[in-house]
Design a protein around this motif. Structure first.
Motif, PDB file in Angstrom:
ATOM      1  N   GLN B   1       0.852  -1.191   0.000  1.00  0.00           N
ATOM      2  CA  GLN B   1       0.000   0.000   0.000  1.00  0.00           C
ATOM      3  C   GLN B   1       0.890   1.245   0.000  1.00  0.00           C
ATOM      4  OE1 GLN B   1      -3.100  -1.073   0.030  1.00  0.00           O
ATOM      5  NE2 GLN B   1      -4.304   0.790   0.079  1.00  0.00           N
ATOM      6  N   GLN B   2       0.734   2.069  -1.028  1.00  0.00           N
ATOM      7  CA  GLN B   2       1.585   3.241  -1.179  1.00  0.00           C
ATOM      8  C   GLN B   2       1.253   4.312  -0.142  1.00  0.00           C
ATOM      9  OE1 GLN B   2       1.012   5.330  -4.913  1.00  0.00           O
ATOM     10  NE2 GLN B   2       3.160   5.913  -5.019  1.00  0.00           N
ATOM     11  N   PRO B   3       2.258   4.852   0.542  1.00  0.00           N
ATOM     12  CA  PRO B   3       1.980   5.941   1.493  1.00  0.00           C
ATOM     13  C   PRO B   3       1.537   7.192   0.736  1.00  0.00           C
ATOM     14  CG  PRO B   3       4.342   5.618   1.261  1.00  0.00           C
ATOM     15  CD  PRO B   3       3.681   4.515   0.497  1.00  0.00           C
ATOM     16  N   VAL B   4       0.808   8.044   1.435  1.00  0.00           N
ATOM     17  CA  VAL B   4       0.292   9.273   0.832  1.00  0.00           C
ATOM     18  C   VAL B   4       1.100  10.452   1.334  1.00  0.00           C
ATOM     19  CG1 VAL B   4      -1.701  10.792   0.613  1.00  0.00           C
ATOM     20  CG2 VAL B   4      -2.024   8.309   0.643  1.00  0.00           C
ATOM     21  N   GLN B   5       1.635  11.220   0.416  1.00  0.00           N
ATOM     22  CA  GLN B   5       2.423  12.398   0.782  1.00  0.00           C
ATOM     23  C   GLN B   5       1.651  13.679   0.502  1.00  0.00           C
ATOM     24  OE1 GLN B   5       6.581  10.705  -0.898  1.00  0.00           O
ATOM     25  NE2 GLN B   5       6.659  12.834  -0.212  1.00  0.00           N
ATOM     26  N   CYS B  22       3.661  12.400   5.501  1.00  0.00           N
ATOM     27  CA  CYS B  22       3.574  11.069   4.903  1.00  0.00           C
ATOM     28  C   CYS B  22       2.670  10.227   5.787  1.00  0.00           C
ATOM     29  CB  CYS B  22       4.977  10.469   4.827  1.00  0.00           C
ATOM     30  SG  CYS B  22       5.059   8.756   4.278  1.00  0.00           S
ATOM     31  N   SER B  23       1.644   9.650   5.213  1.00  0.00           N
ATOM     32  CA  SER B  23       0.736   8.846   6.028  1.00  0.00           C
ATOM     33  C   SER B  23       0.466   7.516   5.348  1.00  0.00           C
ATOM     34  CB  SER B  23      -0.578   9.593   6.272  1.00  0.00           C
ATOM     35  OG  SER B  23      -1.247   9.816   5.052  1.00  0.00           O
ATOM     36  N   SER B  24       0.117   6.556   6.170  1.00  0.00           N
ATOM     37  CA  SER B  24      -0.114   5.205   5.672  1.00  0.00           C
ATOM     38  C   SER B  24      -1.396   4.643   6.256  1.00  0.00           C
ATOM     39  CB  SER B  24       1.069   4.314   6.048  1.00  0.00           C
ATOM     40  OG  SER B  24       0.791   2.962   5.744  1.00  0.00           O
ATOM     41  N   SER B  25      -2.050   3.802   5.489  1.00  0.00           N
ATOM     42  CA  SER B  25      -3.259   3.142   5.970  1.00  0.00           C
ATOM     43  C   SER B  25      -2.905   1.891   6.772  1.00  0.00           C
ATOM     44  CB  SER B  25      -4.163   2.767   4.798  1.00  0.00           C
ATOM     45  OG  SER B  25      -3.479   1.917   3.903  1.00  0.00           O
ATOM     46  N   LYS B  26      -1.630   1.504   6.691  1.00  0.00           N
ATOM     47  CA  LYS B  26      -1.190   0.314   7.428  1.00  0.00           C
ATOM     48  C   LYS B  26      -0.309   0.741   8.585  1.00  0.00           C
ATOM     49  CE  LYS B  26      -1.249  -3.286   3.906  1.00  0.00           C
ATOM     50  NZ  LYS B  26      -0.472  -4.374   3.285  1.00  0.00           N
ATOM     51  N   TYR B  91       8.335   0.353   4.941  1.00  0.00           N
ATOM     52  CA  TYR B  91       8.826  -1.004   4.731  1.00  0.00           C
ATOM     53  C   TYR B  91       7.883  -1.992   5.383  1.00  0.00           C
ATOM     54  CZ  TYR B  91      12.111  -4.857   4.368  1.00  0.00           C
ATOM     55  OH  TYR B  91      12.701  -6.043   4.055  1.00  0.00           O
ATOM     56  N   GLY B  92       7.213  -2.787   4.539  1.00  0.00           N
ATOM     57  CA  GLY B  92       6.406  -3.888   5.057  1.00  0.00           C
ATOM     58  C   GLY B  92       7.151  -5.141   4.670  1.00  0.00           C
ATOM     59  N   ASN B  93       6.724  -5.767   3.604  1.00  0.00           N
ATOM     60  CA  ASN B  93       7.511  -6.867   3.055  1.00  0.00           C
ATOM     61  C   ASN B  93       8.266  -6.407   1.810  1.00  0.00           C
ATOM     62  OD1 ASN B  93       5.373  -6.566   1.400  1.00  0.00           O
ATOM     63  ND2 ASN B  93       4.623  -8.655   1.548  1.00  0.00           N
ATOM     64  N   LYS B  94       8.237  -5.110   1.581  1.00  0.00           N
ATOM     65  CA  LYS B  94       8.998  -4.487   0.497  1.00  0.00           C
ATOM     66  C   LYS B  94       9.026  -2.990   0.791  1.00  0.00           C
ATOM     67  CE  LYS B  94       4.935  -4.215  -2.513  1.00  0.00           C
ATOM     68  NZ  LYS B  94       4.002  -5.178  -1.959  1.00  0.00           N
TER      69      LYS B  94
END
Lengths: 111, 107
Positions: B1-5, B22-26, B91-94
């Motif tokens: 899931q791409q972070p939002v800038q 920078c924010s993430s849904s995960k 960084y999650g699994n990539k």
């Protein structure tokens, strides 16, 4: 010192042809990432290789493929090139969750 | 899931400050920040690990709020050399990057 060498620097291909891009990480880094950066867009994750195996791939069609060799260098192949494949392709190495080192990239132009 | 800038772009005069978010849904465990100058490869600025710590690099610092799943990059007293595109990566699994924030510092 860690570093990444990419070749060629520039590549011009005709629509429908195949392109092969190469990445050589120095110092025996085993993990290699490929990213596509189209003009004005961010870094789109393409592929991740580690220890010779594909570990993850991004949301790209199957005509984007690659491999990693025993010396941990890597190849990215793009088949049946389309105009929208024109982009800067970046290779990066990374240790786990630490910083990533990028190569200078291959500028692919499809005409 | 791409972070939002955010923002997508910002123009500053030398000496002014800027904040890039920078924010993430995960859930975030680490956040990377990189700067890419025109025609060059992205260069690592800093990494923030889970724990809410703040890191600094010259007059560039960053914070990481794992509860809000976001990170902010602070550029203080901007210099012409700060111009470029800033990317956050998670960084999650990539390692996945945001779309980037174009920063232009004018004299």
């Amino acid at each position: 010192e860690a570093g990444v060498t990419q070749s060629p620097t520039h590549l011009i291909k005709t629509r429908g042809q195949q392109a092969t891009l190469r990445c050589s990480p120095i110092s025996g880094h085993t993990s290699v990432y490929w990213y596509q950066q189209a003009l004005g867009l961010g870094l789109q994750f393409l592929l991740w290789y580690d220890e010779g195996e594909e570990r993850n791939r991004g949301n790209f069609p199957p005509r984007f493929s690659g491999r990693q060799f025993p010396n941990y260098s890597s190849e990215l192949n793009v088949n049946a090139l389309e105009l929208e494949d024109s982009a800067l392709y970046l290779c990066a190495i990374q240790f786990g969750v630490t910083e990533a080192f990028f190569g200078q990239g291959t500028r692919l132009t499809v005409v | 899931q791409q972070p939002v800038q955010s923002p997508q772009a910002v123009i500053l005069r030398e000496g002014e400050d800027a904040v890039i978010n920078c924010s993430s849904s995960k859930a975030l465990y680490s956040v990377h920040w990189y700067r890419q100058k025109h025609g060059e490869a992205p260069v690592f600025l800093m990494i923030l690990l889970k724990g809410g710590e703040q890191k600094g690099h010259d007059k560039i610092s960053a914070s990481f709020n794992e509860k809000k799943q976001q990170s902010s990059l602070y550029l203080t007293a901007s210099q012409l050399s700060y111009s470029g595109t800033y990317f956050c990566g998670i960084y999650g699994n990539k390692l996945v990057f945001g779309a980037g924030t174009i920063l232009r510092v004018k004299s």
